[in-house]
Design a protein around this motif. Structure first.
Motif, PDB file in Angstrom:
ATOM      1  N   ARG A  71       0.803  -1.224   0.000  1.00 17.55           N
ATOM      2  CA  ARG A  71       0.000   0.000   0.000  1.00 17.55           C
ATOM      3  C   ARG A  71       0.840   1.280   0.000  1.00 17.55           C
ATOM      4  O   ARG A  71       0.680   2.119  -0.886  1.00 17.55           O
ATOM      5  N   PRO A  72       1.711   1.470   0.981  1.00 18.70           N
ATOM      6  CA  PRO A  72       2.410   2.762   0.992  1.00 18.70           C
ATOM      7  C   PRO A  72       3.328   2.937  -0.200  1.00 18.70           C
ATOM      8  O   PRO A  72       3.491   4.034  -0.716  1.00 18.70           O
ATOM      9  N   LEU A  73       3.931   1.854  -0.638  1.00 20.66           N
ATOM     10  CA  LEU A  73       4.963   1.996  -1.664  1.00 20.66           C
ATOM     11  C   LEU A  73       4.382   2.047  -3.073  1.00 20.66           C
ATOM     12  O   LEU A  73       4.882   2.748  -3.938  1.00 20.66           O
ATOM     13  N   TRP A  74       3.314   1.321  -3.300  1.00 17.36           N
ATOM     14  CA  TRP A  74       2.789   1.281  -4.663  1.00 17.36           C
ATOM     15  C   TRP A  74       1.404   1.893  -4.780  1.00 17.36           C
ATOM     16  O   TRP A  74       1.146   2.762  -5.598  1.00 17.36           O
ATOM     17  N   LEU A  75       0.514   1.472  -3.893  1.00 15.86           N
ATOM     18  CA  LEU A  75      -0.862   1.968  -3.981  1.00 15.86           C
ATOM     19  C   LEU A  75      -0.893   3.492  -3.796  1.00 15.86           C
ATOM     20  O   LEU A  75      -1.621   4.201  -4.476  1.00 15.86           O
ATOM     21  N   ASP A  76      -0.094   3.986  -2.852  1.00 15.29           N
ATOM     22  CA  ASP A  76      -0.143   5.410  -2.543  1.00 15.29           C
ATOM     23  C   ASP A  76       0.741   6.274  -3.444  1.00 15.29           C
ATOM     24  O   ASP A  76       0.605   7.487  -3.461  1.00 15.29           O
ATOM     25  N   TRP A  77       1.703   5.658  -4.133  1.00 14.61           N
ATOM     26  CA  TRP A  77       2.603   6.462  -4.961  1.00 14.61           C
ATOM     27  C   TRP A  77       2.621   6.057  -6.431  1.00 14.61           C
ATOM     28  O   TRP A  77       3.133   6.794  -7.274  1.00 14.61           O
ATOM     29  N   GLY A  78       2.063   4.881  -6.707  1.00 12.08           N
ATOM     30  CA  GLY A  78       2.133   4.348  -8.063  1.00 12.08           C
ATOM     31  C   GLY A  78       1.384   5.191  -9.075  1.00 12.08           C
ATOM     32  O   GLY A  78       0.726   6.173  -8.720  1.00 12.08           O
ATOM     33  N   PRO A  79       1.493   4.801 -10.359  1.00 12.55           N
ATOM     34  CA  PRO A  79       0.942   5.628 -11.437  1.00 12.55           C
ATOM     35  C   PRO A  79      -0.571   5.817 -11.339  1.00 12.55           C
ATOM     36  O   PRO A  79      -1.099   6.803 -11.859  1.00 12.55           O
ATOM     37  N   ALA A  80      -1.297   4.887 -10.668  1.00  7.94           N
ATOM     38  CA  ALA A  80      -2.751   5.048 -10.557  1.00  7.94           C
ATOM     39  C   ALA A  80      -3.143   5.816  -9.303  1.00  7.94           C
ATOM     40  O   ALA A  80      -4.311   6.089  -9.074  1.00  7.94           O
ATOM     41  N   SER A  81      -2.152   6.182  -8.483  1.00  7.79           N
ATOM     42  CA  SER A  81      -2.470   6.856  -7.222  1.00  7.79           C
ATOM     43  C   SER A  81      -2.768   8.332  -7.454  1.00  7.79           C
ATOM     44  O   SER A  81      -2.423   8.907  -8.482  1.00  7.79           O
ATOM     45  N   GLY A  82      -3.413   8.907  -6.466  1.00  9.80           N
ATOM     46  CA  GLY A  82      -3.743  10.324  -6.539  1.00  9.80           C
ATOM     47  C   GLY A  82      -2.497  11.199  -6.615  1.00  9.80           C
ATOM     48  O   GLY A  82      -2.534  12.309  -7.132  1.00  9.80           O
ATOM     49  N   ARG A  83      -1.360  10.693  -6.127  1.00 14.60           N
ATOM     50  CA  ARG A  83      -0.147  11.493  -6.134  1.00 14.60           C
ATOM     51  C   ARG A  83       0.530  11.522  -7.510  1.00 14.60           C
ATOM     52  O   ARG A  83       1.398  12.353  -7.735  1.00 14.60           O
ATOM     53  N   ALA A  84       0.118  10.599  -8.372  1.00 13.26           N
ATOM     54  CA  ALA A  84       0.801  10.519  -9.659  1.00 13.26           C
ATOM     55  C   ALA A  84      -0.131  10.723 -10.847  1.00 13.26           C
ATOM     56  O   ALA A  84       0.299  11.138 -11.911  1.00 13.26           O
ATOM     57  N   ARG A  85      -1.435  10.424 -10.647  1.00  8.91           N
ATOM     58  CA  ARG A  85      -2.363  10.508 -11.773  1.00  8.91           C
ATOM     59  C   ARG A  85      -2.436  11.935 -12.305  1.00  8.91           C
ATOM     60  O   ARG A  85      -2.474  12.891 -11.531  1.00  8.91           O
ATOM     61  N   GLU A  86      -2.458  12.067 -13.617  1.00 12.21           N
ATOM     62  CA  GLU A  86      -2.398  13.409 -14.178  1.00 12.21           C
ATOM     63  C   GLU A  86      -3.638  14.240 -13.912  1.00 12.21           C
ATOM     64  O   GLU A  86      -3.586  15.450 -13.819  1.00 12.21           O
ATOM     65  N   ASP A  87      -4.768  13.541 -13.769  1.00 17.07           N
ATOM     66  CA  ASP A  87      -6.008  14.301 -13.581  1.00 17.07           C
ATOM     67  C   ASP A  87      -6.330  14.479 -12.103  1.00 17.07           C
ATOM     68  O   ASP A  87      -7.417  14.885 -11.747  1.00 17.07           O
ATOM     69  N   SER A  88      -5.369  14.173 -11.266  1.00 17.38           N
ATOM     70  CA  SER A  88      -5.672  14.231  -9.844  1.00 17.38           C
ATOM     71  C   SER A  88      -5.296  15.577  -9.249  1.00 17.38           C
ATOM     72  O   SER A  88      -4.278  16.168  -9.585  1.00 17.38           O
ATOM     73  N   ARG A  89      -6.120  16.034  -8.326  1.00 11.46           N
ATOM     74  CA  ARG A  89      -5.844  17.286  -7.649  1.00 11.46           C
ATOM     75  C   ARG A  89      -4.648  17.155  -6.713  1.00 11.46           C
ATOM     76  O   ARG A  89      -4.036  18.135  -6.341  1.00 11.46           O
ATOM     77  N   THR A  90      -4.429  15.918  -6.279  1.00  9.58           N
ATOM     78  CA  THR A  90      -3.405  15.733  -5.257  1.00  9.58           C
ATOM     79  C   THR A  90      -2.067  15.341  -5.862  1.00  9.58           C
ATOM     80  O   THR A  90      -1.158  14.933  -5.168  1.00  9.58           O
ATOM     81  N   ARG A  91      -1.957  15.501  -7.169  1.00 13.55           N
ATOM     82  CA  ARG A  91      -0.751  15.064  -7.860  1.00 13.55           C
ATOM     83  C   ARG A  91       0.461  15.855  -7.391  1.00 13.55           C
ATOM     84  O   ARG A  91       0.437  17.084  -7.330  1.00 13.55           O
ATOM     85  N   THR A  92       1.531  15.145  -7.017  1.00 15.79           N
ATOM     86  CA  THR A  92       2.729  15.839  -6.560  1.00 15.79           C
ATOM     87  C   THR A  92       3.993  15.362  -7.261  1.00 15.79           C
ATOM     88  O   THR A  92       5.026  15.991  -7.161  1.00 15.79           O
ATOM     89  N   TRP A  93       3.899  14.232  -7.898  1.00 17.22           N
ATOM     90  CA  TRP A  93       5.135  13.772  -8.536  1.00 17.22           C
ATOM     91  C   TRP A  93       4.834  12.954  -9.780  1.00 17.22           C
ATOM     92  O   TRP A  93       3.695  12.531 -10.005  1.00 17.22           O
ATOM     93  N   GLU A  94       5.892  12.736 -10.548  1.00 18.02           N
ATOM     94  CA  GLU A  94       5.767  11.894 -11.727  1.00 18.02           C
ATOM     95  C   GLU A  94       6.692  10.715 -11.505  1.00 18.02           C
ATOM     96  O   GLU A  94       7.914  10.881 -11.395  1.00 18.02           O
ATOM     97  N   PRO A  95       6.128   9.509 -11.394  1.00 15.59           N
ATOM     98  CA  PRO A  95       6.986   8.350 -11.122  1.00 15.59           C
ATOM     99  C   PRO A  95       8.072   8.239 -12.193  1.00 15.59           C
ATOM    100  O   PRO A  95       7.813   8.408 -13.385  1.00 15.59           O
ATOM    101  N   THR A  96       9.288   7.948 -11.748  1.00 11.04           N
ATOM    102  CA  THR A  96      10.401   7.847 -12.691  1.00 11.04           C
ATOM    103  C   THR A  96      10.370   6.484 -13.368  1.00 11.04           C
ATOM    104  O   THR A  96       9.751   5.548 -12.851  1.00 11.04           O
ATOM    105  N   PRO A  97      11.028   6.367 -14.499  1.00 15.18           N
ATOM    106  CA  PRO A  97      11.071   5.054 -15.182  1.00 15.18           C
ATOM    107  C   PRO A  97      11.607   3.966 -14.261  1.00 15.18           C
ATOM    108  O   PRO A  97      11.103   2.841 -14.266  1.00 15.18           O
TER     109      PRO A  97
END
Lengths: 528, 279, 307, 540
Positions: free
Chosen positions: A430-456
């Motif tokens: 959960r913390p490592l993938w669910l919360d930061w992964g590409p489908a998470s609110g922190r990474a999704r482009e349409d998300s208000r809570t987006r803060t980072w872009e996961p690196t390759p």
């Protein structure tokens, strides 16, 4: 350690009691009413729409989980035990869940595989327009949920997922009755829900009170209290006075500094648990606002290195909790946890100054959005951290806001949030993938809570992690994933959350790291 | 007819003077900054209760010197109250003058807006706007300025109407003076005392309003501080570290009491109506 | 007289309309309420779905017309959070606040008015000074501070009163005391100055010349006249009570509209906030109408019709 | 009769520390007999009212306790305990006051207020009280006693209120009635009726009346004996005839000399061109009556006025006759609904904005109350210079004018730097006149300009106005309710009633041969008109 036998009075011989449910238990009249002073409730009690720390406290009293974490026998809760599901087995991408027989919902109907399939199904959680859309996050990879007979459900995922039973210990594992749910609609259901838990909801006013009454047909036997009242008392002084004077049987959220005072009363016991949750300072790594200095990773690392987190945690919490030095290297992940892992970003103001000197940063104000009184001690810590940052030349402004909406209203450079570790027990998914992964609110482009872009690198490690079925393979992927994340350092974890409670000294009660306040079973013993 | 000032007034004025003095230069006397923390000296009691000598009034929950906090809080509270009072008084008074001058429809409309404002408890407006628009110093000051303007508008309209009916005002009109001259040179100085009395009421009210908003978390925001914010932040510690909230509470009380003593005396002394009657 | 009242009623209605419009515009321009109601990581289509459901995708003007239109049918919308009708939520809470407010007011009047009268009669003396210092203390102590002090004293240390909530007579004592104190202070000060004004009126001297005893002069002659301006500040104090109830209800977990407002505001439940603002404005305006009425009844000069 | 009814011996009333003199009343001794009217006369600050208050026990609490003796029915009132004293108040000693409307409690019905005296001092039943009160009302000649019982004070006229007060005072047949300027606020015709009532009282009930007044006309009308006071001391006391006609003290002589005589003269010769021509002036006040009924008051109803340079036109009438409204219309402080005004040959009635402001220099006004007519926060010099400054004169020049004017009105030029509160009432009125004259107006309106002044000051101001008029040749519209004053200064007199001018003419004609009943009534009501031995024709 309390053993199951001590609790025989209430919880043993579930089957026998269920059969005898028609006859009122003799002690029904003698059972007490428990009053719990809480600081707030939530707008609804839907299992997914109503996800929050405050609802989790009482959910298990209303709903039952398919799979339970056994905190009585395993303080880390990694060990699973049957709940509404009695057995589970996997065949490739398909999990088969066997259900308990004769479980009654509060409306008197009997739970069937249909109800469970609906609970976990696309109509409610992961379809196109689901009733509780947030369920998508927790059902990633689900492709089919089906009742194969009255007491058997099959879950099929798009790739092999060994963690489905663990996931069923989370919010999605609370079972709701399909017919009643559809009939009432998601909103009405959320105000007066029906579950299979030991207590049924009799009154709910989100700004005021939640009242639940003993449901004697509960599959694990009648609960020990006739009624439990969860009453909002916003002021700590009033909660404290109420517990000391005996008006309230329980309260929670005690300012850490006041725990010793409460403990000094003979009739009060203070309980606490280290929660599977870490408050954090999130860094906005994206050029939004355009001139965001935090796009420079060196500045983010400087932010981390200039804070003496151990001193802060000791000052604010004493010995209650600690600051986890390396992200995701957390005790609750059992075999994943490595106590000797070196800290790549230790407290070192000089190093921080050097890092800052390398960047273009020139004292621009960094706006830190903080939700008011959401995480205990967060604001106090923030005031201290702002000072520490000032000393190395970082100009951070803490902006305390009323709710998360305002917190997420851009522009901002930093913000508060917390990551929960609980989803798959004993696994950092959960913390490592669910919360930061590409489908998470922190990474999704349409998300208000987006803060980072996961690196390759992160994405590649993630792919490996998801496909790993064996532990060694998964641990290796975990280390890679964590390293890739730390390369970016999109946030700083502060401490392991502490949940605390005060209750009458004459009840015995077992707190849980997930904050659940189970007013039944092995968790609660009332005086005779 | 000059009477000697009562002792209470002299004391009140002196106390206020000292408070203002402290607010202006008080930080010179404290070795600590407002935000300077000592995590090893959290929640220390005042020196006279056995706390460490270097913190005469103790420390707060993150080890900041209460003296430094109080000085800064005092300054902020006084500033906010001053700005709020001034804005409200000027705005409200202007509206009142306009209403009294034009009468008729203009007066009706302005007085309806006044009624509107008066029909909503101000804290309701402040609470809603601060929560919905986010808390900024500018919005906060503007809100404090909006506080009480309707009182000034009503008061100004009333006193202007009665002052304009006074023979001296008529005499000035008869001399051929423009309305602006009449209002600025004659009526304003004569109604000023009534407005000043109102100022002494509004000023502490704004401090108290800010305190209530601080309790709801919508007052002055960190790293700035105010008496209300210190008071509110100490409320969970009342039973263990009472000094955090009791000291700012005492300051608020002293300011309010001094202001009201001065206001009462001013009312007796300056009210033009009273004065005319006594001569 | 008829004209006088019809103008008053018209003004009342206009004021309320102003309140409705003002709150609607301000609240709707302050941001998207959906954002606060949904979890931060809500999906975009989820947000869209909610917006459509609540008609927030319509132009502001259409929303306004619909809101006002519904209001005439007694429909103040539904809470965005709990989906209950706003009017139900508010009416559910209103009695608790009214009970608290009225009792506090009664307490304030019982303490404040006699204190003001005594202070006026003993003008300049030690009793006057003491009473006025107490009055200032009354409104200079922030409500929440007083409330918490009372809880710590009576619930924690002495354990004689329930710390919070509602239900019995005992639950009322601390909130009423807390809320009433400030109003008592204000009333005492105002009563004092109103009485002082009357005590100097020529008719007081005439009463003395008639041989009316001192206490009768004060209670039968000066006080009924002083009561007229006192009644007018009562209308204003109602606002103070409502404002105070926002804080006091939070401290004592009192299930009234003050607390409802705080929670609705912090959760940005627009419909509830709008409804509450309107209900409070309505209460205030009505109270002021009643005050006008009482004023007229008390003062024969107004009762006579000449305004 | 050995003991007088009331004996005041060596009465002194102190003033609080810091006052301009130590005693308000000093060493006052006088007696009052049964069935006697003793008038106490004196100017402002003579201590006459405080003597009365001391006798009644009504002194303000901030004053020190009076010393001396006030002996009534063998007891020294000053030494009585308050409760004993209260028993006497209202029953054996009664008092009536100057402002009858303010003396009645606005929230109680008249019946309740008058009845209160009976309730306090007797054991009568409600019905009996009612009976008594009705009888009293008849005695003081109040119309419709039943209705008045139920009325509230604001529904009665000033004269009615005073009658109610007198009825209250008489309720228990007191031995002594103290009347403190009871007619000062009343119209002259009402005053005459109240004075008549006083005389009746003395006749019918043998009451001893201590009557306080500043008006020698009133004294001449009713007094048996007169006491003259000045600065808290008794100057002279004696039978009315002696004091009025053969005064012993210089001060009494001065006072008497200052009382204007009802001395009608013909208008002066050599008056210039018309300075004011007002035609068809009309002003209607609309009020909101009960239940939406409209109340329309024709305050000024189609009035024509003309006035020539150097001429003084007196506008007399009782309160509410519209004389002040007319004056304010003429000077455009109120806009008339109708009518044309021409001042010094130029249109004035129809002007607006800047033109009006510019034209205002042609007409100026002096108000009644010198205390409110000056801006208390403006220095005297600035006040006088303000007009010229507004009309474009340099500040320094205007100040020179102001100083000269101050000298012209009999004040030190250095007074320019001081503020109004440093001056006495008479001095302030001089300043007001100077301010009005600073613009060299062609028309001066004096609106009751001497009514609020003591009689000696009144004379000085009247002389000043006449003097100034001689020098500057302005036309003067002189508004007054006092026929004595009017007769002294006016060339022509217009009598107003209910918004209309009912009669107009030279004093010589008007006073000797009034045509209208109302004029006759007014003349008949002037108190003590025979005392000054005015030669005038008897007019039946």
């Amino acid at each position: 350690m309390i053993t199951r036998r001590d609790f025989g009075k209430y919880s043993a011989g579930a089957g026998a009691l269920t059969l005898a449910a028609g006859a009122k238990p003799l002690y029904a009249q003698d059972r007490p009413t428990l009053t719990i002073a809480v600081d707030n409730l939530w707008a609804n009690i839907n299992t997914i729409n109503g996800i929050s720390t405050s609802t989790r406290r009482f959910f298990p009293n209303i709903y039952s989980l398919l799979v339970e974490q056994d905190y009585i026998n395993d303080p880390n809760g990694v060990q699973l035990k049957p709940g509404l599901a009695t057995e589970w087995s996997r065949d490739g991408k398909v999990w088969t869940i066997k259900l308990r027989e004769g479980v009654k919902f509060h409306d008197g109907t009997t739970m069937t595989a249909e109800d469970v399939a609906f609970t976990l199904g696309p109509e409610r959680l992961w379809g196109d327009e689901p009733f509780e859309p947030r369920g998508k996050t927790f059902t990633e990879g689900f492709v089919r949920v089906e009742a194969v007979d009255d007491l058997t459900v099959e879950i099929e995922t798009d790739k092999v997922d060994p963690y489905i039973p663990g996931k069923l210990t989370g919010y999605i594992g609370f079972v709701v009755p399909k017919a009643a749910y559809l009939e009432m609609g998601v909103d009405a259901f959320g105000q007066m829900p029906i579950g299979t838990g030991p207590y049924k909801v009799t009154k709910f006013d989100s700004g005021e009170v939640l009242e639940i009454e003993a449901f004697d047909e509960y599959w694990d036997g009648p609960p020990p209290a006739a009624k439990v009242i969860w009453k909002i008392v916003p002021e700590f002084a009033a909660r404290m006075a109420g517990v000391v004077s005996g008006e309230f049987d329980f309260m929670y959220n005690i300012p850490t500094d006041q725990m010793s005072q409460l403990e000094s009363y003979d009739n009060v016991t203070v309980a606490y648990a280290l929660a599977g949750n870490y408050p954090a300072v999130g860094f906005n790594c994206l050029p939004d606002p355009e001139d965001n200095p935090l796009v420079d990773v060196r500045l983010r690392k400087a932010l981390v290195q200039s804070v003496d987190m151990d001193a802060i945690v000791t000052a604010l919490f004493g010995e209650l909790t600690y600051h986890p030095e390396v992200p995701f290297n957390w005790t609750e992940y059992g075999p994943f946890y490595d106590p000797d892992m070196p800290n790549p970003l230790p407290y070192d103001p000089e190093a921080a100054k050097a890092l800052i000197a390398e960047t273009d940063y020139d004292g621009e104000e960094l706006d830190w959005h903080i939700t008011r009184q959401f995480y205990p001690n967060y604001e106090a810590a923030a005031e201290i951290m702002v000072e520490m940052w000032r000393e190395v030349g970082l100009n951070v402004k803490a902006n305390v806001l009323d709710n998360f909406q305002l917190v997420y209203e851009r522009p901002w450079h930093m913000q508060n949030f917390s990551n929960s570790t609980a989803f798959i027990p004993g696994d950092p998914y959960r913390p490592l993938w669910l919360d930061w992964g590409p489908a998470s609110g922190r990474a999704r482009e349409d998300s208000r809570t987006r803060t980072w872009e996961p690196t390759p690198e992160y994405l590649a490690a993630g792919e490996k992690f998801l496909n790993a079925v064996e532990f060694e393979e998964r641990k290796e992927a975990y280390l890679e994933l964590s390293a890739a994340w730390q390369e970016v350092t999109p946030c700083m974890y502060l401490w392991k959350s502490v949940y605390n409670w005060a209750h009458r000294a004459d009840v015995t009660w077992v707190p849980r790291p997930d904050g659940e306040m189970r007013m039944f079973g092995e968790y609660l013993t009332l005086p005779a | 007819m000059k009477k000697r000032l009562p002792v209470s007034v002299i004391i009140a004025a002196t106390v206020l003077g000292v408070i203002i003095f402290i607010a202006i230069i008080g930080n010179v006397f404290t070795p600590y900054g407002v935000t300077e923390q000592n995590l090893l000296a959290r929640l220390k009691p005042p020196a006279f209760l056995g706390g460490p000598e270097e913190y005469p009034l103790g420390t707060d929950r993150i080890g900041r010197d209460m003296v430094a906090r109080l000085v800064a809080g005092l300054r902020m509270s006084l500033l906010v109250a001053l700005a709020g009072t001034a804005i409200g008084a000027i705005f409200g008074t202007t509206i009142g003058f306009i209403a009294a001058h034009f009468r008729g429809a203009v007066e009706e409309i302005l007085m309806m807006i006044v009624d509107f404002q008066a029909s909503l408890p101000f804290i309701l407006i402040a609470l809603t706007l601060l929560a919905f628009f986010g808390n900024s110093m500018t919005l906060f000051i503007i809100l404090m300025g909006l506080f009480g303007w309707e009182t000034y508008a009503r008061l100004a309209r009333g006193v202007v109407l009665s002052a304009a009916a006074q023979p001296y005002a008529k005499a000035v009109v008869a001399l051929g003076a423009r309305p602006i001259r009449l209002y600025t040179k004659h009526i304003l100085p004569n109604v000023a005392s009534a407005l000043i009395v109102q100022l002494t009421l509004t000023f502490p009210q704004i401090i108290l309003l800010e305190t209530s908003l601080s309790f709801l978390g919508l007052g002055i925001q960190s790293p700035n501080t105010s008496l209300g914010q210190i008071l509110g932040s100490g409320r969970d510690y009342l039973s263990t570290a009472w000094w955090i909230s009791v000291f700012p509470g005492m300051l608020i009380f002293i300011i309010t009491l001094s202001m009201s003593i001065l206001g009462d005396t001013l009312r007796d002394r300056l009210d033009p109506m009273l004065k005319q009657r006594n001569t | 007289m008829l004209r006088f009242w019809s103008i008053k009623v018209l003004r009342t209605v206009l004021t309320l309309w102003f309140v409705v419009t003002f709150t609607f515009v301000v609240l709707r321009t302050s941001g998207d309420p959906m954002m606060a109601l949904l979890s931060p990581d809500a999906l975009p289509d989820e947000i869209e779905q909610f917006r459509r459901q609540w008609g927030l995708d319509q132009p502001l003007f259409v929303q306004y017309l619909r809101y006002v239109g519904q209001m005439f049918t007694g429909n103040f919308g539904e809470s965005l959070r709990t989906h209950q009708p706003v009017i139900e939520i508010i009416l559910d809470r209103l009695p608790a606040t009214l009970l608290l407010g009225l009792l506090s007011f009664a307490l304030a009047a019982i303490i404040g008015i006699p204190a003001g009268v005594v202070a006026a009669v003993r003008r300049g003396g030690a009793v006057d000074r003491l009473l006025m210092a107490l009055a200032v203390f009354g409104f200079a102590v922030p409500n929440f501070f007083l409330g918490i002090c009372l809880i710590l004293l009576f619930s924690l240390m002495l354990q004689v009163l329930p710390s919070s909530g509602t239900g019995t007579f005992w639950h009322l004592i601390m909130p009423v005391l807390t809320l009433g104190t400030a109003t008592a202070g204000t009333l005492a000060r105002f009563t004092r100055s109103a009485m002082l004004e009357q005590l100097e009126k020529p008719y007081m001297r005439a009463a003395m010349a008639k041989g009316v005893p001192a206490w009768k002069r004060i209670y039968l002659h000066a006080f009924p006249n002083a009561a007229i301006p006192i009644v007018t500040v009562i209308g204003l104090n109602l606002g103070q009570l409502i404002a105070g109830s926002i804080v006091v209800e939070t401290v004592f977990a009192w299930p009234g509209i003050g607390r409802l407002l705080v929670s609705a505001v912090s959760s940005r439940d627009l419909a509830v906030v709008q409804g509450l603002v309107l209900v409070i404005a309505f209460t205030m305006v009505m109270a002021n109408l009643i005050v006008d009425l009482v004023y007229g009844l008390l003062d024969p000069r107004i009762r006579g019709g000449a305004r | 009769m050995t003991e007088p009814l009331l004996a005041i011996r060596n009465l002194s009333v102190g003033l609080p520390a810091g006052s301009d003199r130590p005693f308000a009343v000093e060493d006052l001794s006088l007696t009052l007999e049964k069935g006697e009217i003793l008038c106490v006369v004196g100017e402002t600050g003579s201590g006459k009212s405080l003597s009365a208050f001391a006798t009644m026990g009504l002194l303000p609490t901030n004053l020190p306790k009076p010393t001396g003796e006030v002996v009534f029915e063998g007891r020294n009132l000053l030494a009585l305990p308050p409760s004993e004293r209260r028993k006497l108040a209202g029953s054996r000693l009664a008092m009536i006051f100057q402002e009858p409307a303010a003396v009645l409690n606005p929230v109680y019905r008249i019946g309740e207020q008058v009845g209160e005296t009976f309730q306090l001092h007797t054991g009568l039943s409600k019905a009996e009280i009612r009976e008594k009160v009705t009888a009293l009302f008849r005695e003081v000649r109040l119309p419709n006693p039943e209705e008045i019982l139920r009325a509230y004070p604001h529904q009665l006229s000033g004269g009615q209120c005073q009658r109610v007060m007198i009825a209250t005072a008489l309720a228990l047949e007191p031995a002594i009635l103290i009347a403190d300027e009871p007619t000062t606020a009343l119209d002259v015709t009402t005053q005459a009726q109240i004075l008549r009532l006083m005389l009746d009282l003395r006749e019918n009930r043998d009451t001893g009346i201590l009557f306080i007044t500043h008006d020698f006309g009133v004294v001449a009308e009713i007094a048996d004996r007169v006491a003259v006071m000045r600065h808290g001391r008794l100057v002279e006391i004696g039978p009315a005839e002696q004091v009025l006609n053969h005064p012993q003290a210089d001060y009494t002589r001065e006072l008497l000399a200052a009382v204007p005589k009802l001395d009608p003269h013909a208008s002066r010769e050599g008056l210039g061109e018309p300075v004011l021509e007002a035609r068809g002036i009309r002003k209607i006040f609309r009020g909101q009556g009960f239940l939406g009924k409209k109340r329309v008051v024709n305050a000024v109803d189609q009035v024509d006025v003309t006035l020539r340079r150097g001429e003084t036109l007196g506008l007399v009438g009782e309160s509410g006759s519209g004389k002040s409204t007319l004056a304010q219309c003429v000077i455009r402080l109120i806009d008339p609904d109708d009518g044309a005004i021409t001042i010094a040959g130029g249109n004035f009635g129809g002007l607006k904005g800047n033109a009006l402001r510019e034209a205002r220099r042609r007409v100026q006004i002096v108000f009644q109350d010198p205390y409110t007519a000056l801006d208390p926060r403006q220095s005297v010099g600035d006040a006088i210079a303000e007009g010229p400054v507004i009309h474009g004169k340099k500040k320094s020049e205007a100040m020179t004018t102001a100083r000269n004017l101050l000298a012209a009105v009999g004040l030190e030029p250095s007074a320019a730097d001081r503020f109004p509160h440093e001056f006495s009432g008479g001095q302030r009125q001089r300043i007001c006149i100077a301010r009005a004259l600073a613009l060299e107006p062609q028309l001066l309106i004096a609106d009751e300009s001497v009514s609020a002044l003591d009689v000696s000051v009144q004379a000085q101001i009247l002389d000043l106005l006449a003097d100034m008029q001689k020098r500057h040749q302005f036309g003067m519209l002189f508004i007054t309710h006092d026929l004595r004053v009017a007769s002294r200064i006016c060339d022509r007199i217009a009598v107003m009633r209910q918004g209309k001018i009912v009669e107009e003419g030279e004093p010589a004609r008007l006073f000797v041969d009034p045509q209208q009943d109302y004029t006759k009534e007014l003349l008949a009501a002037v108190p003590g008109r025979d005392w000054q031995h005015v030669a005038r024709a008897e007019n039946g």
